[in-house]
Design a protein around this motif. Structure first.
Motif, short mmCIF file in Angstrom:
data_model
loop_
_atom_site.label_atom_id
_atom_site.label_comp_id
_atom_site.label_asym_id
_atom_site.label_seq_id
_atom_site.Cartn_x
_atom_site.Cartn_y
_atom_site.Cartn_z
N HIS A 23 6.19 7.00 -3.36
CA HIS A 23 7.51 6.84 -3.95
C HIS A 23 8.58 7.20 -2.92
N LEU A 24 9.82 7.21 -3.35
CA LEU A 24 10.94 7.38 -2.42
C LEU A 24 10.92 8.74 -1.74
N ALA A 81 -1.69 1.83 1.12
CA ALA A 81 -0.31 1.68 0.66
C ALA A 81 0.62 2.64 1.40
N PHE A 82 0.17 3.85 1.67
CA PHE A 82 0.97 4.80 2.42
C PHE A 82 1.15 4.34 3.87
N ASP A 316 9.84 2.91 -6.23
CA ASP A 316 9.02 2.33 -5.19
C ASP A 316 9.94 1.93 -4.04
N PRO A 317 9.77 2.52 -2.84
CA PRO A 317 10.68 2.19 -1.75
C PRO A 317 10.48 0.80 -1.16
N LEU A 320 13.07 -1.90 -2.02
CA LEU A 320 14.34 -1.59 -1.36
C LEU A 320 14.31 -2.03 0.10
N ILE A 321 13.19 -1.76 0.77
CA ILE A 321 13.08 -2.14 2.17
C ILE A 321 13.10 -3.66 2.32
N VAL A 322 12.36 -4.34 1.45
CA VAL A 322 12.29 -5.81 1.52
C VAL A 322 13.67 -6.41 1.28
N GLN A 323 14.42 -5.88 0.32
CA GLN A 323 15.68 -6.50 -0.07
C GLN A 323 16.85 -6.10 0.82
#
Length: 531
Positions: A23-24, A81-82, A316-317, A320-323
């Protein structure tokens, strides 16, 4: 300077459990550690930066059981995932270590256990206590909130079994004295004081094993006692030295980064401060090994003022990173979440900071200076001109910035370091507005316009250079547009090559305009902010 003579920095994140996806809060820790490690590299240190995952937790076993999959498969999938989050954020770690997959890990844990046993610091006894699976630790009654875990606000499991214990009481005074003197620096005032309060009280020995039956056989067996597995925290903490060669034949990295005279910095969340500030130094003291020099204890990312694990919500970060781009996410976490304090996240705050500070601040500054170069010098770096008072003032501010950043990073206050960079962004924007070189062009004063442009370009170069630890993508992009010298060259003034062609390009950061991009489809192109 010969490599052997260079100062060293060993930087680690904690290694999180993989019972759920990141998570963030995990992104925050990665960004803090990465910015610190990058800063040290730029300043000429030999840096070893390590992150990874803690695979041997009972939490992981229970999560796998609920999902109906083998524990080994569960931890492999979630560790991936990490690692993917680390890649997406542009984390510059030298190694990603999984405790169940790193072949050096188990031998190192065994070596630490056997050394502590040889010292007489391990013994076996029956135990009855209250156990929090979330924290992976026993609690004393006085530590609870109405009988519930103070960290997770959850009921505890009553456990009665025979375990191996570590003589923590033997090392309480030496650990306390080290923290009080600053030899072990704990940077988070609350965590430091809580740790000292614990050490000034009655310090009890701690259980460092669990029954193999309760652990479902998952974990590292206690040497010589197959009925027990080694407590996950004894196991996990050893990971900081396992990857450096402890317990193996090649100790060169251990001698360089752990046993040498450099700094050893653990970046951790405040919920696990005791494990790192008390238990870990005690284990190391028993084994005759050096301690970490610094614990950078960051706060929590909260939602409406509540810790993620207590709020029942998570962020979920990755979307945010993708967008928005990795640098946009890094910027918010490193500047708007104070390094040693809790900080609240909302999409609205994130978007406002992005547009006001990245798009309208840094992005607009770069665009206006590079657009001006196209008009004044045909898009090339002009020669230095005669400096006026305003030019000299901006120059002095720019040349003072690296020392300001260094001081803030040395205090382990990365938010203050980044704030200092953006004060220079604001000062340079004001300088350009006040100097108004477009008016000089209109009045035929090309020389004065070129001198103003050169001053602004040099300030922009200092900004780009000092941004490198925090926003590496934007820094690389901007330094490429400026034809800047390598980062290793050190700060200076009038270092941009006269006559070199500049690249205006697209805006560094496109405005979001307050739109809730999380509702858009994943196929929409993201504003620039780069991984």
């Amino acid at each position: 300077m010969p490599l052997a003579a260079q100062k060293t920095s060993y930087v680690t994140t904690s290694i999180p459990y993989v019972n759920a996806n990141p998570h963030l809060g995990h992104a925050l820790e990665l960004c803090v550690a990465d910015a610190f490690a990058r800063h040290r590299r730029i300043r000429g240190r030999r840096v070893r930066f390590v992150t990874g995952t803690d695979d041997h937790s009972l939490k992981n076993v229970l999560a796998a059981e609920r999902a109906g999959v083998p524990t080994s498969a569960w931890v492999a999938d979630h560790a991936a995932a990490f690692e993917a989050l680390s890649d997406a954020l542009g984390i510059s770690a030298d190694d990603f270590q999984r405790t169940s997959a790193n072949p050096a890990h188990a031998p190192a844990v065994r070596a630490l256990w056997e050394t502590c046993a040889h010292r007489g610091d391990l013994y076996r006894k029956p135990y009855h206590g209250r156990y929090c699976v979330g924290c992976e630790r026993f609690y004393e009654p006085e530590e609870l909130n109405d009988g519930r875990c103070p960290e997770h606000d959850a009921p505890l499991e009553i456990v009665e079994e025979t375990n191996w214990f570590f003589r923590l009481s033997r090392y309480a005074d030496v650990v306390r004295e080290a923290i009080e003197s600053g030899r072990l620096r704990v940077v988070h005032d609350g965590a430091r004081e809580e740790t000292l309060a614990f050490l000034r009280g009655p310090v009890r020995d701690i259980s460092v094993s669990r029954s193999a039956a309760r652990a479902r056989g998952w974990g590292l067996p206690v040497p010589g006692d197959a009925s027990q597995v080694i407590w996950v925290w004894f196991d996990a903490l050893c990971g900081y030295i396992a990857g450096l060669g402890y317990g193996g034949r090649d100790r060169s990295r251990l001698d360089t980064y752990w046993c040498g005279e450099g700094e050893r910095v653990h970046v951790i969340g405040k919920g696990i401060a005791r494990f790192h500030a008390v238990y870990w130094p005690a284990f190391l003291a028993s084994a005759g090994l050096p301690w970490p020099t610094d614990l950078l204890v960051h706060g929590y990312v909260t939602i409406d003022g509540e810790k993620i694990s207590k709020s029942g919500r998570s962020i979920d970060p990755t979307p945010l990173i993708v967008q928005y781009g990795a640098d946009a996410v890094r910027y918010f976490l490193l500047r708007h979440i104070r390094t040693a304090r809790d900080g609240d996240f909302s999409l609205r705050r994130f978007q406002q900071a992005h547009d006001a500070e990245l798009a309208n601040g840094l992005g607009n500054l770069a665009s206006r200076i590079l657009a001006l170069a196209e008009k004044v010098t045909d898009g090339r770096v002009p020669e230095p001109g005669v400096a006026l008072a305003a030019d000299q003032e901006l120059r002095d501010s720019a040349l003072a910035l690296p020392s300001e950043v260094d001081a803030a990073v040395d205090r382990l206050s990365l938010d203050e370091a980044l704030a200092g960079v953006f004060r220079l962004v604001d000062a340079t924007n004001r300088y350009v507005t006040t100097a108004a070189p477009w008016e000089d062009v209109r009045e035929g004063r090309q020389g004065r316009a070129a001198a103003t442009l050169r001053t602004a370009l040099e300030a922009l170069h200092v900004i780009a250079r000092e941004l490198a630890p925090f926003l590496p993508g934007a820094s690389d992009d901007l330094r490429t547009r400026l034809r800047a010298p390598p980062l290793e060259g050190g700060v200076g003034w009038n270092v941009l090559p006269t006559g070199a062609p500049l690249t205006r390009g697209a805006p560094l950061f496109g405005r979001i305009g307050g739109r809730d991009w999380s509702r858009d489809s994943g196929t929409r192109a993201a504003p620039r902010g780069r991984a």
